[in-house]
Design a protein around this motif. Structure first.
Motif, PDB file in Angstrom:
ATOM      1  N   ILE A  14       0.838  -1.203   0.000  1.00  0.00           N
ATOM      2  CA  ILE A  14       0.000   0.000   0.000  1.00  0.00           C
ATOM      3  C   ILE A  14       0.872   1.250   0.000  1.00  0.00           C
ATOM      4  CG2 ILE A  14      -1.578   1.382   1.404  1.00  0.00           C
ATOM      5  CD1 ILE A  14      -3.032  -0.802  -0.084  1.00  0.00           C
ATOM      6  N   GLU A  15       1.911   1.249   0.795  1.00  0.00           N
ATOM      7  CA  GLU A  15       2.829   2.390   0.833  1.00  0.00           C
ATOM      8  C   GLU A  15       3.463   2.607  -0.543  1.00  0.00           C
ATOM      9  OE1 GLU A  15       7.072   3.391   2.969  1.00  0.00           O
ATOM     10  OE2 GLU A  15       5.622   2.167   4.087  1.00  0.00           O
ATOM     11  N   PHE A  16       3.870   1.527  -1.186  1.00  0.00           N
ATOM     12  CA  PHE A  16       4.499   1.600  -2.501  1.00  0.00           C
ATOM     13  C   PHE A  16       3.536   2.132  -3.560  1.00  0.00           C
ATOM     14  CE2 PHE A  16       5.548  -0.519  -6.561  1.00  0.00           C
ATOM     15  CZ  PHE A  16       6.774   0.098  -6.797  1.00  0.00           C
ATOM     16  N   VAL A  17       2.318   1.598  -3.607  1.00  0.00           N
ATOM     17  CA  VAL A  17       1.376   2.020  -4.647  1.00  0.00           C
ATOM     18  C   VAL A  17       0.784   3.390  -4.369  1.00  0.00           C
ATOM     19  CG1 VAL A  17       0.856  -0.337  -5.383  1.00  0.00           C
ATOM     20  CG2 VAL A  17      -0.622   0.768  -3.688  1.00  0.00           C
ATOM     21  N   SER A  18       1.125   3.987  -3.234  1.00  0.00           N
ATOM     22  CA  SER A  18       0.681   5.341  -2.930  1.00  0.00           C
ATOM     23  C   SER A  18       1.619   6.403  -3.497  1.00  0.00           C
ATOM     24  CB  SER A  18       0.562   5.525  -1.414  1.00  0.00           C
ATOM     25  OG  SER A  18      -0.421   4.669  -0.892  1.00  0.00           O
ATOM     26  N   LEU A  19       2.672   5.972  -4.172  1.00  0.00           N
ATOM     27  CA  LEU A  19       3.578   6.911  -4.830  1.00  0.00           C
ATOM     28  C   LEU A  19       2.823   7.677  -5.908  1.00  0.00           C
ATOM     29  CD1 LEU A  19       6.682   4.575  -5.325  1.00  0.00           C
ATOM     30  CD2 LEU A  19       6.472   6.439  -3.667  1.00  0.00           C
ATOM     31  N   THR A  33      -3.017  -2.092 -13.481  1.00  0.00           N
ATOM     32  CA  THR A  33      -4.336  -2.383 -14.041  1.00  0.00           C
ATOM     33  C   THR A  33      -4.590  -3.873 -14.222  1.00  0.00           C
ATOM     34  OG1 THR A  33      -3.476  -2.074 -16.290  1.00  0.00           O
ATOM     35  CG2 THR A  33      -4.530  -0.186 -15.223  1.00  0.00           C
ATOM     36  N   GLU A  34      -3.538  -4.671 -14.259  1.00  0.00           N
ATOM     37  CA  GLU A  34      -3.720  -6.092 -14.544  1.00  0.00           C
ATOM     38  C   GLU A  34      -3.727  -6.991 -13.315  1.00  0.00           C
ATOM     39  OE1 GLU A  34      -0.894  -7.200 -17.511  1.00  0.00           O
ATOM     40  OE2 GLU A  34      -1.598  -5.678 -18.904  1.00  0.00           O
ATOM     41  N   ASN A  35      -2.881  -6.719 -12.342  1.00  0.00           N
ATOM     42  CA  ASN A  35      -2.733  -7.663 -11.230  1.00  0.00           C
ATOM     43  C   ASN A  35      -2.768  -7.070  -9.829  1.00  0.00           C
ATOM     44  OD1 ASN A  35      -0.749  -8.791 -13.586  1.00  0.00           O
ATOM     45  ND2 ASN A  35      -1.972 -10.398 -12.642  1.00  0.00           N
ATOM     46  N   LEU A  36      -2.802  -5.768  -9.715  1.00  0.00           N
ATOM     47  CA  LEU A  36      -2.711  -5.170  -8.387  1.00  0.00           C
ATOM     48  C   LEU A  36      -3.842  -5.622  -7.469  1.00  0.00           C
ATOM     49  CD1 LEU A  36      -1.257  -3.343  -6.403  1.00  0.00           C
ATOM     50  CD2 LEU A  36      -2.553  -1.414  -7.340  1.00  0.00           C
ATOM     51  N   ASN A  37      -5.050  -5.710  -7.992  1.00  0.00           N
ATOM     52  CA  ASN A  37      -6.163  -6.129  -7.135  1.00  0.00           C
ATOM     53  C   ASN A  37      -5.949  -7.547  -6.599  1.00  0.00           C
ATOM     54  OD1 ASN A  37      -6.556  -7.144  -9.715  1.00  0.00           O
ATOM     55  ND2 ASN A  37      -8.777  -7.000  -9.611  1.00  0.00           N
ATOM     56  N   ASP A  38      -5.420  -8.442  -7.417  1.00  0.00           N
ATOM     57  CA  ASP A  38      -5.149  -9.814  -6.962  1.00  0.00           C
ATOM     58  C   ASP A  38      -4.059  -9.836  -5.897  1.00  0.00           C
ATOM     59  OD1 ASP A  38      -7.024 -10.880  -8.748  1.00  0.00           O
ATOM     60  OD2 ASP A  38      -5.520 -11.070 -10.337  1.00  0.00           O
ATOM     61  N   ILE A  39      -3.026  -9.041  -6.105  1.00  0.00           N
ATOM     62  CA  ILE A  39      -1.919  -8.970  -5.140  1.00  0.00           C
ATOM     63  C   ILE A  39      -2.422  -8.424  -3.807  1.00  0.00           C
ATOM     64  CG2 ILE A  39       0.266  -7.817  -4.614  1.00  0.00           C
ATOM     65  CD1 ILE A  39       0.804  -7.924  -7.699  1.00  0.00           C
ATOM     66  N   LEU A  40      -3.184  -7.351  -3.872  1.00  0.00           N
ATOM     67  CA  LEU A  40      -3.711  -6.762  -2.638  1.00  0.00           C
ATOM     68  C   LEU A  40      -4.665  -7.709  -1.921  1.00  0.00           C
ATOM     69  CD1 LEU A  40      -4.311  -3.083  -3.784  1.00  0.00           C
ATOM     70  CD2 LEU A  40      -2.563  -3.901  -2.197  1.00  0.00           C
TER      71      LEU A  40
END
Length: 81
Positions: A14-19, A33-40
């Protein structure tokens, strides 16, 4: 981290994707757009407040916010929240 379902990594992700959007796009590009939701989803540690902060923060990349909203929806459908 996502494949390993490492719950301890959720806050760091979360900290990283808040950049800012430009930096994030340069570093991970289409992963957002492809995998972030699965990773989270696979690393979600139960911190609903943190997830909601991202969803409602207009300064964060809209695709990141969308991925977090997808996670929220899946958690709801799974009966977690």
């Amino acid at each position: 981290m996502g494949e390993l379902r490492d719950k301890k990594s959720f806050n760091k992700i979360i900290e990283f994707v808040s950049l800012d959007s430009d930096t994030l796009d340069y570093l991970i590009g289409d992963l957002i757009t492809e995998n972030l939701n699965d990773i989270l989803y696979s690393t979600y540690d139960g911190n609903l407040d943190l997830l909601m902060k991202i969803i409602t923060n207009n300064t964060i990349d809209m695709y990141v916010r969308s991925a977090c909203l997808d996670v929220f929806a899946q958690l709801y459908l799974d009966g977690v929240i």
